[in-house]
Design a protein around this motif. Structure first.
Motif, PDB file in Angstrom:
ATOM      1  N   UNK A   1       2.324  -7.750  -4.318  1.00  0.00           N
ATOM      2  CA  UNK A   1       1.547  -7.721  -3.320  1.00  0.00           C
ATOM      3  C   UNK A   1       0.610  -6.872  -3.556  1.00  0.00           C
ATOM      4  N   UNK A   2       0.182  -6.496  -4.067  1.00  0.00           N
ATOM      5  CA  UNK A   2       0.012  -4.882  -3.597  1.00  0.00           C
ATOM      6  C   UNK A   2      -2.040  -5.398  -4.062  1.00  0.00           C
ATOM      7  N   UNK A   3      -2.351  -3.991  -3.969  1.00  0.00           N
ATOM      8  CA  UNK A   3      -3.926  -4.421  -4.433  1.00  0.00           C
ATOM      9  C   UNK A   3      -4.140  -3.974  -6.016  1.00  0.00           C
ATOM     10  N   UNK A   4      -3.566  -3.566  -6.730  1.00  0.00           N
ATOM     11  CA  UNK A   4      -3.490  -2.972  -8.088  1.00  0.00           C
ATOM     12  C   UNK A   4      -4.361  -2.204  -8.404  1.00  0.00           C
ATOM     13  N   UNK A   5      -3.914  -1.205  -7.794  1.00  0.00           N
ATOM     14  CA  UNK A   5      -4.829   0.249  -7.770  1.00  0.00           C
ATOM     15  C   UNK A   5      -4.208   1.632  -7.952  1.00  0.00           C
ATOM     16  N   UNK A   6      -4.318   3.106  -8.700  1.00  0.00           N
ATOM     17  CA  UNK A   6      -3.517   3.573  -9.703  1.00  0.00           C
ATOM     18  C   UNK A   6      -2.587   3.949  -8.378  1.00  0.00           C
TER      19      UNK A   6
END
Length: 995
Positions: free
Chosen positions: A382-387
């Motif tokens: 569910x995250x934004x896929x950032x580092x």
């Protein structure tokens, strides 16, 4: 594979076309295939366009503007327009083939008829040029791109005396060009054309008296150098000097009537013709590249030897062109095609047809990036896929990744099958899935299991058998978790399900075909599947699957407790594969894909699958223990309907390690323009399913224009290292290692390929064991074997084997330790592809190879309609050169091979040692410690070379200039792939270090 394709970056390639070509569909097909320009051999000359009858009947009407008839030339112009070709107009003004009556008062034909005056002839000249140009430019706009306005106006150190100079005067050239410039469209180039343009005095006259006056009024665009040559004239240094002199005037140069007279059709003479053509085209191409001469076209005067004007003109049969009768390409054709690679210095990138491989990769530009890191404490889909907030699964990123997206995959194990949902928009806007580099990123098509119990209730001893079980034997079972096998349970599916009807059951052991697809791994190593429960008792490290595929029984290698090990069960078919076909422009880089439970092809479904997409890049990946196929890059199977304008292929597989694929490492059906380079493909074929017909380190169908180079194939079991099946054309297999084929029939199998050339050059072949049953080999007691009429054929083991394949070129290879023969091809008349013909297995060229210690023969030609030259034969058995048909076959030594067939005129025999270390990837040459028993004591007939340094250089192949290191060599080189042969030198063989 054509002249026009190879020379497209430099200049047009054309042919003068005689009228009879239009009576032959074959000739017209070759015209379209090879050339993008044509010239009428005669039909555009004044003699054929001027309407004699009409001019005579109505002389007064046409006195100042002659009647012209274009019916004879329409078929040329119509054909050019219909087939997208361009034409040179030849010629408007010529002293020859312009009828004498055209120059007389009232168009009278008598020899003593008075000539027309200057004013009349200028009017006729303008009227004729205007009508010809207006007709072609109005009715066939854009077809004729150049005209020879004036032809052959220089002779004997000055302007030629002719009816033109008598009627108009010496300024007829200037007047003709003024009229041509007046009526020609802006995109039509105007040329002066002449023969012997390389002679210094003629060159000077043309420049000073013809070209410079025309240039002063901007009337001329180019110089036509006809270039009718012989084998001795012109001197090519003088020819190049002339080319540069004309080029220095800032005009185009076109070679307008090229041929090289040669009355000797022998093989050696045709080789010399090829060498001369190569020099000519090297001069033209090099000067074009360097800008010293703007060469814009080359036209051959004729299409094949049989139609050449030289035979009649010279009064002796001439063989001056690139094609012999029937439009069969000669060595000269291959020599001409090879020139651009030599000039550009990129021969290692060139295909057999001479064109550079169609590299399409560009540096991608990414506008979006996602990170996947299952080990990150904040990982969540569910995250934004950032580092800082990465996804936990790769699929979460794949669901969002569109054109221009890079998905970074951090180190860790990902137990999923990734299904990209979108492809890229081109080479610069790809969708890329890449390992981040902070540890191995592994996609596993398996799950761990920890649910073990003792296996009970099954007999380990077959009924009636007297077997003692080993002490400490432990059999375990595990039940599959339905949630982990939802949608695909490989333990319920047998290896082969699809399209099995072609298997010859009566001679095939079906056990492995009917095994289950599911695999069991202990600490990363596979257990062996057995067919019956009781076989577990005699097979440490094995497993058995119950009928319903829900329970697996297994035994570890050391009968230990599985709780002390990592036990993995395959549960997914693939690791990375779209569910939507035809997704393209996708890159997969640096990932490890393991444990794919793929079935046997077809369909060809790999651990990594392009699923019929094109323009994929798969690089620096590892494929580990795929049950069936490692990577598929083609159309999957032959049952799909074909979509209009469908593209399959253009795929790059680079720098990958494909280990232990059960049936096939890389599978590419109907895939063209493949680049497969710098891979290691090891251990393919452990399923022993070679009779599924889709087995091999690489297996392709209908591959065209592909480059397979610098790969290592090793320990392939029963299957071929490389199998090219049906309709393969213009492929190059170069600088690969084909090592340790275990129970292998052949290293390379090229089947049912008829058109064009497939080139196998600068490879290392070592140790092809052969696949046969020794008990099937008939005994030959006493002298029985001496008098048999033909070999039985039970023994096999070949470096290169073809069935029904023509024009195989095997050049500059090292071929060692083949159980049977280095080269063997059968005609297989009824192996017919589509609506095509059967294979003849003719016109193979086996050139400049080193054959070493082959069990039966170096070469087995089916018939004498092939060629072998410049080869070195080391430690060969008796009768190692063979012609199989017509029966009885001939088993020859080198001397008989040369004497009776004209083969290997520079062939050599050696007796020294070669050692190949297939683990370290090295090769060493050693001096012989003994000589073989001689049959011809004291006669000097057998001269074995015992020191590698004493091997003599031979004439280099016309079609490939480079060696195993990728370096270009000169006109002569030692046989084999190496630049030099040295005793005691350790040759490093890993081709991946020679990028």
């Amino acid at each position: 594979m054509s002249l026009k394709t190879v020379y497209q970056p430099y200049f047009r390639m054309g042919a003068a076309v005689p009228a009879q070509v239009f009576e032959s569909t074959t000739a017209l097909g070759e015209l379209c295939a090879q050339y993008d320009s044509m010239t009428c051999e005669n039909e555009m000359k004044p003699q054929f366009l001027l309407d004699e009858g009409e001019n005579r009947r109505n002389a007064a009407q046409y006195d100042r503007c002659p009647a012209v008839c274009f019916e004879g030339v329409r078929k040329y112009l119509d054909f050019a327009r219909e087939h997208g070709m361009k034409m040179r107009g030849h010629t408007l003004v010529w002293h020859n083939q312009t009828p004498g009556w055209f120059f007389t008062e009232g168009y009278r034909g008598e020899e003593d008829a008075p000539l027309a005056d200057r004013e009349t002839m200028l009017a006729r000249l303008e009227g004729y040029i205007r009508q010809v140009l207006e007709f072609t430019q109005t009715e066939y706009p854009g077809i004729i791109y150049a005209w020879d306005v004036v032809n052959e106006a220089v002779e004997d150190g000055a302007l030629r005396r002719s009816l033109w100079t008598e009627t108009v005067g010496e300024d007829f050239i200037l007047q003709a060009f003024r009229f041509a410039r007046k009526y020609a469209k802006q995109d039509v180039s105007l040329f002066y054309n002449d023969y012997d343009t390389f002679i210094p005095w003629k060159r000077d006259v043309i420049c000073e008296q013809v070209l410079k006056p025309l240039l002063s009024e901007q009337l001329v665009d180019g110089m036509g150098m006809q270039s009718h040559m012989t084998m001795n004239t012109p001197d090519l240094e003088e020819y190049e000097k002339s080319l540069r002199v004309y080029g220095s005037l800032g005009i185009q140069i076109q070679v307008t009537e090229l041929d090289i007279h040669n009355a000797d059709p022998s093989a050696s003479s045709m080789e010399a013709l090829a060498a001369r053509y190569r020099e000519v085209f090297t001069i033209l191409t090099r000067n074009k590249k360097e800008g010293t001469a703007d060469v814009t076209g080359v036209t051959f005067w004729g299409m094949q030897d049989d139609d050449s004007w030289l035979t009649g003109f010279r009064g002796e049969r001439s063989f001056p062109l690139l094609f012999q009768d029937g439009f069969r390409p000669k060595t000269a054709y291959q020599a001409v095609l090879s020139v651009p690679g030599r000039v550009e210095g990129d021969t290692q990138d060139r295909l057999p047809g001479g064109e550079r491989f169609a590299f399409w990769e560009k540096a991608p530009v990414f506008t979006r990036e996602y990170h996947v890191n299952a080990a990150h404490p904040e990982a969540c889909d569910e995250n934004d896929g950032s580092m800082e907030h990465p996804f936990a699964t790769i699929q979460a990123a794949a669901n969002l990744a569109g054109s221009g997206t890079r998905v970074w995959i951090h180190g860790g194990v990902y137990r999923e099958c990734v299904h990209p949902v979108c492809g890229g928009n081109g080479p610069e806007e790809m969708v890329s899935f890449e390992a981040f580099g902070d540890g191995e990123a592994v996609i596993k098509a398996s799950v761990e299991t920890h649910d073990f119990r003792r296996s009970e209730g099954w007999n380990l001893i077959p009924p009636g058998a007297q077997v003692s079980l080993p002490e400490g034997l432990q059999i375990w079972e595990t039940r599959l978790n339905p949630d982990e096998f939802r949608g695909y349970n490989p333990f319920c599916a047998v290896n082969i399900l699809h399209d099995r009807l072609f298997i010859e059951y009566e001679k095939t052991d079906m056990t492995t075909y009917l095994n289950r697809r599911g695999m069991v791994f202990c600490d990363g190593k596979p257990l062996k599947q057995v067919s019956l429960y009781n076989q577990l008792g005699s097979t440490p490290g094995s497993y058995w699957v119950e009928a319903n595929g829900q329970t697996v029984h297994f035994r570890l290698e050391d009968d230990s407790d599985p709780a002390q090990h990592q036990i993995e069960l395959t549960c997914r078919e693939q690791c990375f594969a779209p569910e939507i076909p035809f997704l393209s422009y996708i890159r997969v880089k640096g990932l490890t894909c393991a444990h794919a439970a793929t079935g046997a092809p077809v369909p060809q479904r790999g651990a990594i699958s392009c699923y019929r997409g094109h323009h994929w890049i798969i690089e620096d990946c590892k494929i580990d223990w795929s049950n069936g196929v490692g990577i598929d890059i083609g159309n999957e199977c032959w049952h799909h309907t074909f979509r209009e304008n469908q593209i399959i292929g253009h795929t790059v597989v680079r720098g990958c390690e494909i280990r232990d694929a059960g049936v096939c490492g890389i599978a590419g059906m109907f895939a063209t323009d493949l680049l497969i380079e710098d891979n290691r493909i090891e251990g393919t074929g452990w399923q022993k399913m070679e009779l599924s017909w889709e087995a091999g380190g690489i297996k392709v169908h209908n591959s065209v224009n592909s480059l397979i180079r610098r790969n290592i194939f090793t320990k392939t079991f029963r299957a071929d290292h490389l199998w090219m099946d049906v309709g393969n054309e213009n492929n190059r297999i170069t600088r690969n290692l084909f090592l340790d084929g275990i129970e292998q029939r052949e290293a390379i199998f090229i089947e049912c390929s008829r058109d064009g050339i497939n080139l196998i050059d600068n490879n290392i072949f070592w140790n092809v064991e052969g696949r046969f049953r020794p008990e099937d080999i008939p005994s030959e007691p006493g002298s029985t074997g001496w008098y048999k009429m033909e070999e039985t054929g039970e023994i096999n083991g070949y470096a290169v084997y073809g069935e029904g394949t023509d024009r195989l070129h095997v050049v500059n290879n090292f071929i060692g330790r083949c159980r049977s023969a280095g080269y063997f091809v059968k005609s297989v008349a009824f192996r017919i592809s589509g609506n095509g013909r059967g294979g003849t297995s003719r016109e193979a060229r086996i050139v400049n190879n080193m054959f070493y210690d082959c069990g039966e023969a170096a070469i087995k030609f089916p018939t004498k309609d092939n060629d072998s030259q410049g080869n070195l034969y080391v430690k060969m058995p008796g009768g190692y050169l063979r012609i199989l048909y017509p029966a009885p076959e001939n088993c020859l030594d080198l001397q008989a091979w040369q004497e009776f067939y004209g083969f290997d005129k520079e062939g050599q025999e050696g007796f020294f040692a070669v050692e190949v270390d297939t683990e370290k990837l090295t090769l060493e040459l050693k001096k012989a410690d003994r000589l073989p028993e001689m049959r011809h004591h004291g006669t000097g007939r057998q001269n074995y070379i015992t020191e590698p340094e004493k091997v003599l250089p031979v004439k280099a192949s016309m079609e490939t200039a480079d060696d195993f290191d990728g370096d270009a060599r000169g006109e002569r080189r030692v046989p084999g792939p190496f630049a030099v042969l040295e005793t005691g030198r350790i040759y490093e063989l890993d081709p991946r270090k020679r990028k």
